[in-house]
Design a protein around this motif. Structure first.
Motif, PDB file in Angstrom:
ATOM      1  N   TYR A   1      -6.591  -6.993   1.979  1.00  0.00           N
ATOM      2  CA  TYR A   1      -5.738  -6.358   2.927  1.00  0.00           C
ATOM      3  C   TYR A   1      -5.152  -5.208   2.320  1.00  0.00           C
ATOM      4  N   VAL A   2      -4.679  -5.372   0.942  1.00  0.00           N
ATOM      5  CA  VAL A   2      -3.871  -4.152   0.616  1.00  0.00           C
ATOM      6  C   VAL A   2      -4.886  -3.073   0.376  1.00  0.00           C
ATOM      7  N   GLY A   3      -5.978  -3.522  -0.298  1.00  0.00           N
ATOM      8  CA  GLY A   3      -7.082  -2.352  -0.540  1.00  0.00           C
ATOM      9  C   GLY A   3      -7.397  -1.566   0.787  1.00  0.00           C
ATOM     10  N   LYS A   4      -7.570  -2.208   1.585  1.00  0.00           N
ATOM     11  CA  LYS A   4      -7.893  -1.590   3.151  1.00  0.00           C
ATOM     12  C   LYS A   4      -6.610  -0.644   3.592  1.00  0.00           C
ATOM     13  N   ASN A   5      -5.511  -1.146   3.276  1.00  0.00           N
ATOM     14  CA  ASN A   5      -4.383  -0.311   3.766  1.00  0.00           C
ATOM     15  C   ASN A   5      -4.067   0.967   2.818  1.00  0.00           C
ATOM     16  N   VAL A   6      -4.477   0.758   1.524  1.00  0.00           N
ATOM     17  CA  VAL A   6      -4.448   2.093   0.726  1.00  0.00           C
ATOM     18  C   VAL A   6      -5.700   3.056   1.013  1.00  0.00           C
ATOM     19  N   ALA A   7      -6.761   2.372   1.348  1.00  0.00           N
ATOM     20  CA  ALA A   7      -7.855   3.237   1.757  1.00  0.00           C
ATOM     21  C   ALA A   7      -7.426   4.148   3.008  1.00  0.00           C
ATOM     22  N   ARG A   8      -6.683   3.503   4.071  1.00  0.00           N
ATOM     23  CA  ARG A   8      -6.442   4.072   5.203  1.00  0.00           C
ATOM     24  C   ARG A   8      -5.435   5.027   4.949  1.00  0.00           C
ATOM     25  N   ILE A   9      -4.404   4.961   4.264  1.00  0.00           N
ATOM     26  CA  ILE A   9      -3.543   6.169   3.748  1.00  0.00           C
ATOM     27  C   ILE A   9      -3.969   7.104   2.848  1.00  0.00           C
ATOM     28  N   ALA A  10      -4.851   6.835   1.735  1.00  0.00           N
ATOM     29  CA  ALA A  10      -5.549   7.780   1.235  1.00  0.00           C
ATOM     30  C   ALA A  10      -6.237   8.843   1.861  1.00  0.00           C
ATOM     31  N   LYS A  11      -6.754   8.437   3.016  1.00  0.00           N
ATOM     32  CA  LYS A  11      -7.419   9.307   4.076  1.00  0.00           C
ATOM     33  C   LYS A  11      -6.442  10.709   4.227  1.00  0.00           C
ATOM     34  N   GLY A  12      -5.250  10.289   4.735  1.00  0.00           N
ATOM     35  CA  GLY A  12      -4.184  10.930   5.296  1.00  0.00           C
ATOM     36  C   GLY A  12      -3.913  12.080   4.148  1.00  0.00           C
TER      37      GLY A  12
ATOM     38  N   ALA B   1       0.857  -1.361  -0.073  1.00  0.00           N
ATOM     39  CA  ALA B   1      -0.011   0.201  -0.057  1.00  0.00           C
ATOM     40  C   ALA B   1       0.791   1.333   0.032  1.00  0.00           C
ATOM     41  N   GLU B   2       2.001   1.245   0.809  1.00  0.00           N
ATOM     42  CA  GLU B   2       2.677   2.545   0.701  1.00  0.00           C
ATOM     43  C   GLU B   2       3.389   2.718  -0.441  1.00  0.00           C
ATOM     44  N   LEU B   3       3.755   1.628  -1.229  1.00  0.00           N
ATOM     45  CA  LEU B   3       4.428   1.817  -2.677  1.00  0.00           C
ATOM     46  C   LEU B   3       3.434   2.308  -3.605  1.00  0.00           C
ATOM     47  N   VAL B   4       2.059   2.215  -3.243  1.00  0.00           N
ATOM     48  CA  VAL B   4       1.077   2.756  -4.303  1.00  0.00           C
ATOM     49  C   VAL B   4       1.071   4.186  -4.181  1.00  0.00           C
ATOM     50  N   PHE B   5       1.240   4.728  -3.161  1.00  0.00           N
ATOM     51  CA  PHE B   5       1.431   6.240  -2.821  1.00  0.00           C
ATOM     52  C   PHE B   5       2.802   6.918  -3.316  1.00  0.00           C
ATOM     53  N   GLY B   6       4.055   5.943  -3.069  1.00  0.00           N
ATOM     54  CA  GLY B   6       5.151   6.395  -3.650  1.00  0.00           C
ATOM     55  C   GLY B   6       5.171   6.559  -5.124  1.00  0.00           C
ATOM     56  N   MET B   7       4.633   5.556  -5.679  1.00  0.00           N
ATOM     57  CA  MET B   7       4.331   5.827  -7.213  1.00  0.00           C
ATOM     58  C   MET B   7       3.497   6.993  -7.599  1.00  0.00           C
ATOM     59  N   MET B   8       2.201   7.092  -6.879  1.00  0.00           N
ATOM     60  CA  MET B   8       1.381   8.213  -7.255  1.00  0.00           C
ATOM     61  C   MET B   8       1.825   9.634  -7.129  1.00  0.00           C
ATOM     62  N   VAL B   9       2.644   9.738  -5.932  1.00  0.00           N
ATOM     63  CA  VAL B   9       3.296  11.029  -5.765  1.00  0.00           C
ATOM     64  C   VAL B   9       4.507  11.281  -6.923  1.00  0.00           C
ATOM     65  N   TYR B  10       5.183  10.219  -7.038  1.00  0.00           N
ATOM     66  CA  TYR B  10       6.206  10.337  -7.949  1.00  0.00           C
ATOM     67  C   TYR B  10       5.685  10.940  -9.348  1.00  0.00           C
ATOM     68  N   HIS B  11       4.799  10.393  -9.704  1.00  0.00           N
ATOM     69  CA  HIS B  11       4.066  10.411 -11.220  1.00  0.00           C
ATOM     70  C   HIS B  11       3.551  12.141 -11.068  1.00  0.00           C
ATOM     71  N   ALA B  12       2.732  12.212  -9.757  1.00  0.00           N
ATOM     72  CA  ALA B  12       2.028  13.670  -9.971  1.00  0.00           C
ATOM     73  C   ALA B  12       3.014  14.775  -9.778  1.00  0.00           C
ATOM     74  N   ARG B  13       4.320  14.411  -9.317  1.00  0.00           N
ATOM     75  CA  ARG B  13       5.320  15.410  -9.377  1.00  0.00           C
ATOM     76  C   ARG B  13       6.323  15.282 -10.641  1.00  0.00           C
ATOM     77  N   ASN B  14       5.849  14.831 -11.544  1.00  0.00           N
ATOM     78  CA  ASN B  14       6.643  14.800 -12.886  1.00  0.00           C
ATOM     79  C   ASN B  14       8.025  14.035 -12.515  1.00  0.00           C
TER      80      ASN B  14
END
Ligand code: 3PG
Length: 307
Positions: free
Chosen positions: A143-154, A108-121
């Motif tokens: 389990y992964v989806g739930k963790n992604v949801a938790r982090i996405a709220k932050g 789940a943390e890697l999902v955000f690593g990739m999304m931020v990396y892309h969003a910041r060119n």
């Protein structure tokens, strides 16, 4: 003596191996270690005298299972067990288990690593955009989806999920918006994060028709499996829509085809690394070792997947 073999093409962190060894030796068993192997022959030779096998994405096919004459149990230290030939295992009376949830936060943390990396060119210094208030669709809510949801709220994202196997109330209890159809999810969300397993129903299911529903500037994030993507159709929609992006923890078969034409719209980790953290290795590795001890000692079949 009962022998437990860890066979990992992509090795666990050393601390995880140390802790697995402690669990195995405390039970009076012996630990074998085959890491970073480069041929199937190495695996076949190592597994020949094993009673129990711990693998990650390593291929445990019929050859492996047939070669391991004493084998009683295979534990996939992780979630997806599409790398294990369940039928061959069942035919030989070998129990197969996974360790659900143990590595899910890392992915789940890697999902955000990739999304931020892309969003910041890709961190090239040019002005990018933020994830806050963007829509995020979770394709499956395990389990992964739930963790992604938790982090996405932050991050302040608006989170949606589609999962026909999870009750609506369970999804809504987490403050996530329930979607009744997969089409609705893809229509609603700028970001889609895949958390489906690779099986007969899901293979090549992420196709042109589904992706064409995504709103402008849609981003598909894949930390699940390469096989769920219809790669030819993904390439086709990339050609037809210049606003879509693909972020993946698994290299596409036709990486060059994507990178040559769409370098700014695709990012792939060079080697699958979603679950590659010390914490995930320790959690999944120790769970695997404990499950093996409990099965061999007491016949405990919790987490068996080839029932
Ligand atoms: C899983 O199914 O648990 C993940 O895809 C992680 O796979 P890995 O153990 O090969 O990193």
């Amino acid at each position: 003596m009962t022998k437990v073999l860890i066979a990992t093409d992509k090795p666990f962190a050393p601390i995880a191996v140390k802790e697995i060894r402690e669990v195995v030796e405390e039970a009076g068993f012996e630990l074998g270690l085959l890491e970073g192997y480069t041929s199937k022959e190495e695996l076949l030779s190592a597994v020949a005298d094993a009673d129990a096998l711990i693998v990650r994405s390593d291929i445990a096919d019929k050859d492996v299972i047939d070669t391991a004459a004493k084998l009683k149990i295979i534990v996939r230290a992780g979630a997806g067990y599409d790398n294990v030939d369940l039928q061959a295992a069942t035919d030989k009376g070998v129990v197969v288990m996974n360790t659900p949830g143990q590595n899910s936060n890392a992915v789940a943390e890697l999902v955000f690593g990739m999304m931020v990396y892309h969003a910041r060119n890709f961190f090239n210094g040019k002005s990018g955009f933020e994830l806050k208030e963007k829509t995020l669709g979770l394709h499956a809510y395990g389990y992964v989806g739930k963790n992604v949801a938790r982090i996405a709220k932050g991050f302040g994202m608006e989170v949606y999920a589609f999962d026909p196997f999870i009750p609506k109330e369970e999804i809504e209890r987490d403050g996530v918006k329930w979607m009744g159809t997969v089409e609705e999810l893809y229509k609603t969300c700028q970001y889609i994060s895949l958390h489906i397993p690779a099986n007969a129903q899901t293979k090549r299911s992420i196709n042109y028709a589904l992706l064409s529903l995504m709103p402008r500037k849609g981003v598909l994030v894949n930390t699940a499996r390469a096989e769920v993507i219809n790669e030819e159709e993904l390439l086709k929609i990339f050609a037809d829509r210049d606003d879509l992006a693909y972020l993946s923890d698994i290299l596409p078969a036709n990486l060059a085809g994507f990178q040559d034409a769409y370098a700014t719209r695709i990012f792939c980790t060079p080697k699958k690394m979603g679950a590659q953290t010390q914490e995930a290795n320790v959690n999944a590795g120790i769970a695997a070792a404990k499950q093996i001890v409990a099965f061999i000692r007491h016949g405990d079949r919790t987490f068996q997947v080839n029932k």
